[in-house]
Design a protein around this motif. Structure first.
Motif, PDB file in Angstrom:
ATOM      1  N   ASP A   1       0.848  -1.179   0.000  1.00  0.00           N
ATOM      2  CA  ASP A   1       0.000   0.000   0.000  1.00  0.00           C
ATOM      3  C   ASP A   1       0.894   1.243   0.000  1.00  0.00           C
ATOM      4  OD1 ASP A   1      -2.313   1.409  -0.101  1.00  0.00           O
ATOM      5  OD2 ASP A   1      -3.120   0.733   1.823  1.00  0.00           O
ATOM      6  N   PHE A   2       0.286   2.408  -0.131  1.00  0.00           N
ATOM      7  CA  PHE A   2       1.050   3.662  -0.222  1.00  0.00           C
ATOM      8  C   PHE A   2       1.985   3.872   0.971  1.00  0.00           C
ATOM      9  CE2 PHE A   2      -2.376   4.740   2.544  1.00  0.00           C
ATOM     10  CZ  PHE A   2      -1.921   5.765   3.354  1.00  0.00           C
ATOM     11  N   ASP A   3       1.620   3.268   2.124  1.00  0.00           N
ATOM     12  CA  ASP A   3       2.405   3.454   3.350  1.00  0.00           C
ATOM     13  C   ASP A   3       3.351   2.278   3.618  1.00  0.00           C
ATOM     14  OD1 ASP A   3       0.557   1.536   3.925  1.00  0.00           O
ATOM     15  OD2 ASP A   3      -0.341   2.540   5.653  1.00  0.00           O
ATOM     16  N   SER A   4       3.634   1.490   2.583  1.00  0.00           N
ATOM     17  CA  SER A   4       4.542   0.333   2.639  1.00  0.00           C
ATOM     18  C   SER A   4       3.941  -0.894   3.324  1.00  0.00           C
ATOM     19  CB  SER A   4       5.871   0.695   3.334  1.00  0.00           C
ATOM     20  OG  SER A   4       6.535   1.701   2.606  1.00  0.00           O
ATOM     21  N   TYR A   5       2.632  -0.866   3.634  1.00  0.00           N
ATOM     22  CA  TYR A   5       1.980  -2.036   4.240  1.00  0.00           C
ATOM     23  C   TYR A   5       1.926  -3.165   3.202  1.00  0.00           C
ATOM     24  CZ  TYR A   5      -1.580  -4.907   6.504  1.00  0.00           C
ATOM     25  OH  TYR A   5      -2.275  -5.950   7.080  1.00  0.00           O
ATOM     26  N   TYR A   6       2.353  -4.376   3.598  1.00  0.00           N
ATOM     27  CA  TYR A   6       2.390  -5.531   2.687  1.00  0.00           C
ATOM     28  C   TYR A   6       0.972  -6.017   2.370  1.00  0.00           C
ATOM     29  CZ  TYR A   6       3.426 -10.227   0.914  1.00  0.00           C
ATOM     30  OH  TYR A   6       3.501 -11.353   0.146  1.00  0.00           O
TER      31      TYR A   6
END
Length: 400
Positions: free
Chosen positions: A45-50
């Motif tokens: 995701d945009f916030d680096s969430y896998y």
């Protein structure tokens, strides 16, 4: 080698987050790392969430097709066997497996591939670059799993000749995988015998998704006069004949389909009561109306009139026209079975269109049943493309 990472734009990936399987090109903020089209990549995701792992193809609007959401899960032979085993175990619980769809792409978490079983033959259709690389492993595992259940597969045929492969930058492909064999396969469904031509028939050779809808019309057809439009290889017509219809006419614009349908009628000993004609349904129905013909049951099983959102308006006209014409050919108290197999013709839109046809024909509809595709074509919620078949049975009454 470390996998490349696809990062979504902020606020994008809504379908993915709801359980869907696709990432579109316009949802992607960046792609970092080295990759080739068809490679496995990670999605963040945009916030680096896998968010999972899938395969990428920058030539396609569907840029990523997901395979797993589980962090650290390897896409190896064990993974493929687990997916294929789950697909087969599901079919054994919900459907007659003598002939069935064993793998239904995204709905079986193996996006872009379809595998149909016709008796002891498999037909595969691969429509995405990444899954094409896994195709051999998928088929090897499936053959082994079936063998362990006492089912010996005598041959595999590929029908990856659909135009959509070109959207993935792939060539169309058709032919034997492994040793050649007779591509005419006899199957039995609902007690009806069919000779399925897996090499030259439409799609994979036979439409398994209507299996239980064909069964559902039987109870309406005893002693009935039946018209089956877009009969393909005669499937609804033959079910009507076997159910005891006194007279059945099947219509299709394909001379190959009609000759196969006649062969199937002979196979079932129905040639005296079930007949086929090669004509354009849109031209035939108005002519039958002019001639004053009336039927107890009319069945409409047309091909998809639209395969994109852009052509939905024309599709609506087509569905409205054939339903209007069919309704005028049905006796008071008779029955209409009508369907759409286009994903873009939504259930609401199809319902509205049939309703408009009934109003124009001055007929009142009493809904008997609403059905969808057979359960070997499962509908994965959040993967809208897996829900495509809408099937109504109505009793048709004169306005009084």
């Amino acid at each position: 080698m470390e996998k490349a990472i696809v990062t979504l734009k902020k606020g994008e990936g809504r379908t993915l987050k709801a359980g869907g399987m696709w990432v579109y090109d316009n949802e992607i903020a960046s792609i970092t790392g080295d990759f080739e089209d068809g490679d496995l990549i990670y999605v963040h995701d945009f916030d680096s969430y896998y968010m999972g792992c899938g395969f990428i193809n920058t030539k396609s609007k569907i840029t990523v097709r997901m395979l797993t959401r589980v962090k650290g899960e390897e896409i190896d032979k064990a993974f493929i066997r687990m997916r294929v085993q789950a697909a087969w175990d599901y079919r054994k619980k919900v459907v007659d497996t003598s002939s069935c769809r064993i793998i239904f792409g995204e709905a079986d978490f193996l996006p872009g591939i379809v595998v149909d079983k016709f008796a002891d033959v498999l037909v595969v259709q691969s429509l995405a670059l990444g899954i094409d690389r896994l195709k051999k492993d998928i088929l090897d595992e499936l053959v082994d799993i079936l063998k362990k259940d006492g089912i010996s597969i005598r041959g595999i045929y590929e029908r990856s000749d659909a135009k959509v492969r070109e959207n993935e930058g792939m060539e169309r492909s058709k032919g034997f995988i492994g040793d050649p064999f007779d591509t005419k396969v006899e199957i039995i469904e609902n007690g009806v015998k069919y000779m399925v031509d897996i090499a030259e028939g439409q799609k994979t050779g036979f439409f398994l998704d209507q299996k239980y809808n064909r069964e559902a019309i039987k109870k309406l057809c005893k002693d009935a006069r039946v018209l089956d439009c877009f009969t393909h290889t005669g499937s609804f017509a033959l079910n009507a004949g076997l159910a005891g219809a006194r007279e059945v006419t099947g219509v299709d614009a394909s001379s190959l389909g009609v000759s196969q349908a006649e062969e199937n009628a002979l196979l079932n000993g129905l040639q005296d009561r079930v007949h086929f004609t090669c004509e354009d349904v849109f031209e035939l129905l108005p002519r039958l109306e002019k001639e004053g013909e009336l039927y107890d049951v009319v069945i409409l099983d047309p091909p998809a009139f639209t395969k994109s959102r852009n052509s939905v308006k024309n599709a609506i006209k087509g569905y409205r026209e054939i339903n209007l014409r069919a309704l005028k050919l049905i006796k008071d108290g008779g029955f209409l079975a009508t369907c759409s197999c286009s994903h873009f013709m939504t259930p609401e839109l199809f319902t509205e269109t049939v309703g408009q046809a009934a109003k124009s024909a001055k007929k009142r509809l009493r809904q008997v049943e609403y059905r969808t595709q057979a359960p070997d074509h499962p509908i994965l919620w959040a993967a809208d493309e897996s829900y495509y078949l809408k099937f109504y049975i109505f009793q048709v009454c004169e306005e009084k």
